[in-house]
Design a protein around this motif. Structure first.
Motif, PDB file in Angstrom:
ATOM      1  N   HIS A 162      40.340   7.559  66.603  1.00 22.64           N
ATOM      2  CA  HIS A 162      39.224   7.992  65.765  1.00 22.64           C
ATOM      3  C   HIS A 162      39.684   8.931  64.658  1.00 22.64           C
ATOM      4  N   HIS A 163      40.587   9.848  64.981  1.00 24.89           N
ATOM      5  CA  HIS A 163      41.098  10.759  63.947  1.00 24.89           C
ATOM      6  C   HIS A 163      41.720   9.962  62.812  1.00 24.89           C
ATOM      7  N   SER A 164      42.505   8.943  63.147  1.00 27.40           N
ATOM      8  CA  SER A 164      43.171   8.141  62.128  1.00 27.40           C
ATOM      9  C   SER A 164      42.181   7.285  61.350  1.00 27.40           C
ATOM     10  N   ARG A 165      41.275   6.618  62.037  1.00 27.45           N
ATOM     11  CA  ARG A 165      40.333   5.714  61.367  1.00 27.45           C
ATOM     12  C   ARG A 165      39.272   6.469  60.571  1.00 27.45           C
ATOM     13  N   CYS A 166      39.076   7.739  60.877  1.00 29.40           N
ATOM     14  CA  CYS A 166      38.134   8.563  60.110  1.00 29.40           C
ATOM     15  C   CYS A 166      38.803   9.254  58.930  1.00 29.40           C
ATOM     16  N   GLY A 167      40.032   8.884  58.639  1.00 30.06           N
ATOM     17  CA  GLY A 167      40.730   9.485  57.510  1.00 30.06           C
ATOM     18  C   GLY A 167      41.353  10.822  57.806  1.00 30.06           C
ATOM     19  N   GLY A 168      41.428  11.183  59.088  1.00 31.31           N
ATOM     20  CA  GLY A 168      42.036  12.453  59.460  1.00 31.31           C
ATOM     21  C   GLY A 168      43.519  12.470  59.164  1.00 31.31           C
ATOM     22  N   THR A 169      44.029  13.624  58.825  1.00 31.45           N
ATOM     23  CA  THR A 169      45.435  13.795  58.472  1.00 31.45           C
ATOM     24  C   THR A 169      46.080  14.851  59.367  1.00 31.45           C
ATOM     25  N   LEU A 170      47.392  14.941  59.260  1.00 32.99           N
ATOM     26  CA  LEU A 170      48.094  16.008  59.971  1.00 32.99           C
ATOM     27  C   LEU A 170      47.716  17.363  59.391  1.00 32.99           C
ATOM     28  N   ARG A 171      47.403  17.384  58.117  1.00 29.99           N
ATOM     29  CA  ARG A 171      46.986  18.641  57.500  1.00 29.99           C
ATOM     30  C   ARG A 171      45.675  19.130  58.111  1.00 29.99           C
ATOM     31  N   ASP A 172      44.764  18.200  58.407  1.00 31.50           N
ATOM     32  CA  ASP A 172      43.509  18.590  59.070  1.00 31.50           C
ATOM     33  C   ASP A 172      43.798  19.319  60.378  1.00 31.50           C
ATOM     34  N   LEU A 173      44.781  18.815  61.115  1.00 24.71           N
ATOM     35  CA  LEU A 173      45.124  19.442  62.383  1.00 24.71           C
ATOM     36  C   LEU A 173      45.785  20.793  62.159  1.00 24.71           C
ATOM     37  N   ALA A 174      46.650  20.854  61.169  1.00 25.93           N
ATOM     38  CA  ALA A 174      47.340  22.120  60.885  1.00 25.93           C
ATOM     39  C   ALA A 174      46.364  23.195  60.432  1.00 25.93           C
ATOM     40  N   GLU A 175      45.283  22.783  59.748  1.00 30.63           N
ATOM     41  CA  GLU A 175      44.327  23.743  59.202  1.00 30.63           C
ATOM     42  C   GLU A 175      43.086  23.908  60.086  1.00 30.63           C
ATOM     43  N   ALA A 176      43.105  23.335  61.271  1.00 26.86           N
ATOM     44  CA  ALA A 176      41.960  23.484  62.176  1.00 26.86           C
ATOM     45  C   ALA A 176      41.770  24.956  62.541  1.00 26.86           C
ATOM     46  N   PRO A 177      40.538  25.379  62.741  1.00 31.70           N
ATOM     47  CA  PRO A 177      40.306  26.770  63.146  1.00 31.70           C
ATOM     48  C   PRO A 177      41.075  27.115  64.411  1.00 31.70           C
ATOM     49  N   ALA A 178      41.478  28.342  64.517  1.00 29.36           N
ATOM     50  CA  ALA A 178      42.247  28.790  65.680  1.00 29.36           C
ATOM     51  C   ALA A 178      41.491  28.501  66.971  1.00 29.36           C
ATOM     52  N   GLY A 179      42.194  27.948  67.940  1.00 35.93           N
ATOM     53  CA  GLY A 179      41.602  27.669  69.237  1.00 35.93           C
ATOM     54  C   GLY A 179      40.738  26.439  69.293  1.00 35.93           C
ATOM     55  N   CYS A 180      40.722  25.642  68.207  1.00 33.50           N
ATOM     56  CA  CYS A 180      39.810  24.502  68.121  1.00 33.50           C
ATOM     57  C   CYS A 180      40.381  23.236  68.746  1.00 33.50           C
ATOM     58  N   LEU A 181      41.701  23.121  68.819  1.00 33.34           N
ATOM     59  CA  LEU A 181      42.326  21.892  69.314  1.00 33.34           C
ATOM     60  C   LEU A 181      42.658  22.044  70.794  1.00 33.34           C
ATOM     61  N   VAL A 182      41.619  21.948  71.601  1.00 30.42           N
ATOM     62  CA  VAL A 182      41.767  22.169  73.045  1.00 30.42           C
ATOM     63  C   VAL A 182      42.220  20.900  73.753  1.00 30.42           C
ATOM     64  N   SER A 183      41.696  19.752  73.319  1.00 31.51           N
ATOM     65  CA  SER A 183      41.908  18.492  74.032  1.00 31.51           C
ATOM     66  C   SER A 183      42.289  17.386  73.061  1.00 31.51           C
ATOM     67  N   ALA A 184      43.066  16.422  73.563  1.00 32.06           N
ATOM     68  CA  ALA A 184      43.453  15.264  72.761  1.00 32.06           C
ATOM     69  C   ALA A 184      43.484  14.028  73.639  1.00 32.06           C
ATOM     70  N   GLN A 185      43.237  12.873  73.014  1.00 33.52           N
ATOM     71  CA  GLN A 185      43.304  11.590  73.704  1.00 33.52           C
ATOM     72  C   GLN A 185      44.247  10.673  72.934  1.00 33.52           C
ATOM     73  N   LEU A 186      45.218  10.118  73.629  1.00 33.33           N
ATOM     74  CA  LEU A 186      46.206   9.257  72.992  1.00 33.33           C
ATOM     75  C   LEU A 186      45.908   7.791  73.254  1.00 33.33           C
ATOM     76  N   CYS A 187      46.209   6.975  72.274  1.00 34.39           N
ATOM     77  CA  CYS A 187      46.279   5.527  72.366  1.00 34.39           C
ATOM     78  C   CYS A 187      47.007   5.088  71.109  1.00 34.39           C
ATOM     79  N   ASP A 188      47.230   3.818  70.954  1.00 29.60           N
ATOM     80  CA  ASP A 188      47.816   3.317  69.719  1.00 29.60           C
ATOM     81  C   ASP A 188      46.955   2.174  69.198  1.00 29.60           C
TER      82      ASP A 188
END
Length: 264
Positions: A162-188
């Motif tokens: 979803h992050h990729s298909r919604c146009g999300g970038t690595l920069r979005d993750l780098a600039e996420a508010p502190a403490g916001c990236l608690v969980s992630a789900q992987l697939c390809d």
């Protein structure tokens, strides 16, 4: 390799107890469970009182924890009070997070805040993910809704597809508010996104690939996540007809190989 979880959506036809047994047999450490239907009459697995007792017994026996409850769709038809039995069960089973996605409607902020409040009263966090066919369809929209709510138990769920298909970038993750990236789900998935909503839906619900077997930038996403981010695997497939345990083992092996390649 960090602890790794298996999302229920990967094997939604398995009961919670069978999912727990499958997860243990494949090497996973925890699971997510679908305790509330994603749509009217959709499949979900909310246990009754005796079912909760039996599920706790199975989880304890297998040494498998429950991390999150997946995926609650926040739309104008949703009454937050209808979620409370699922949140009560999640709390009783020792869950830590609740996964949600959202449409845009006039009462979204109020509804989201009520869900966050109900979760917090049960010591649960809330992870919001973007989906390209929902109103909240970018990482920035997730960050904005979380900021609007002001709840301290909210995070952005980094679903790799979803992050990729919604146009999300690595920069979005780098600039996420502190403490916001608690969980992630992987697939390809294949590198090129489907061209329409029907294609995106089909891919998300039955066209995902094992981690490392597609063209998503999983390595970059993994490097961008904080070390403390909890990672699950969610790989629903309409074409992989192997028995659940065999397929779960293949998913675990592929994901472990991805982590090993990152450490090499």
């Amino acid at each position: 390799m960090p602890s790794l979880g298996l999302g229920h959506f990967t094997f939604l036809d398995l009961s919670p107890s069978d999912l727990v047994r499958t997860a243990r047999g494949a090497g996973f450490d925890f699971v997510g469970l679908r305790l509330h239907p994603a749509a009217r009459d959709a499949l979900s697995w909310l246990p009754d009182k005796s079912g909760l007792k039996e599920l706790r017994r199975v989880m304890a026996g297998e040494g498998i924890a429950l991390y999150d409850v997946e995926t609650i769709v926040i739309n104008k038809a949703l009454d937050p009070d209808d979620l409370m039995p699922a949140l009560d069960a999640a709390c009783e089973l020792g869950a830590r997070r609740v996964n949600v996605c959202a449409d845009v409607f006039p009462q979204l902020g109020e509804t989201f805040a009520k869900i966050c409040e109900g979760a917090a009263s049960r010591a649960l966090g809330v992870d919001l993910e973007c989906m390209p066919w929902r109103g909240i369809n970018t990482p920035r929209a997730c960050f904005d809704l979380i900021a609007e709510t002001g709840a301290g138990n909210c995070g952005y769920l980094v679903d790799a597809l979803h992050h990729s298909r919604c146009g999300g970038t690595l920069r979005d993750l780098a600039e996420a508010p502190a403490g916001c990236l608690v969980s992630a789900q992987l697939c390809d998935a294949v590198a090129a996104a489907p061209r329409n909503i029907d294609g995106l839906l089909a891919e998300a619900r039955g066209g995902r690939l094992l981690p490392g077997n597609g063209g998503l930038n999983l390595a970059g996403i993994m490097r961008a996540l904080p070390k403390e981010t909890i990672i699950s695997v969610e790989v629903p497939s309409a074409t992989d007809t192997r028995p659940p345990l065999e397929r779960a083992r293949a998913i675990f092996t592929a994901t472990a190989s991805l982590f090993e390649s990152e450490r090499a």
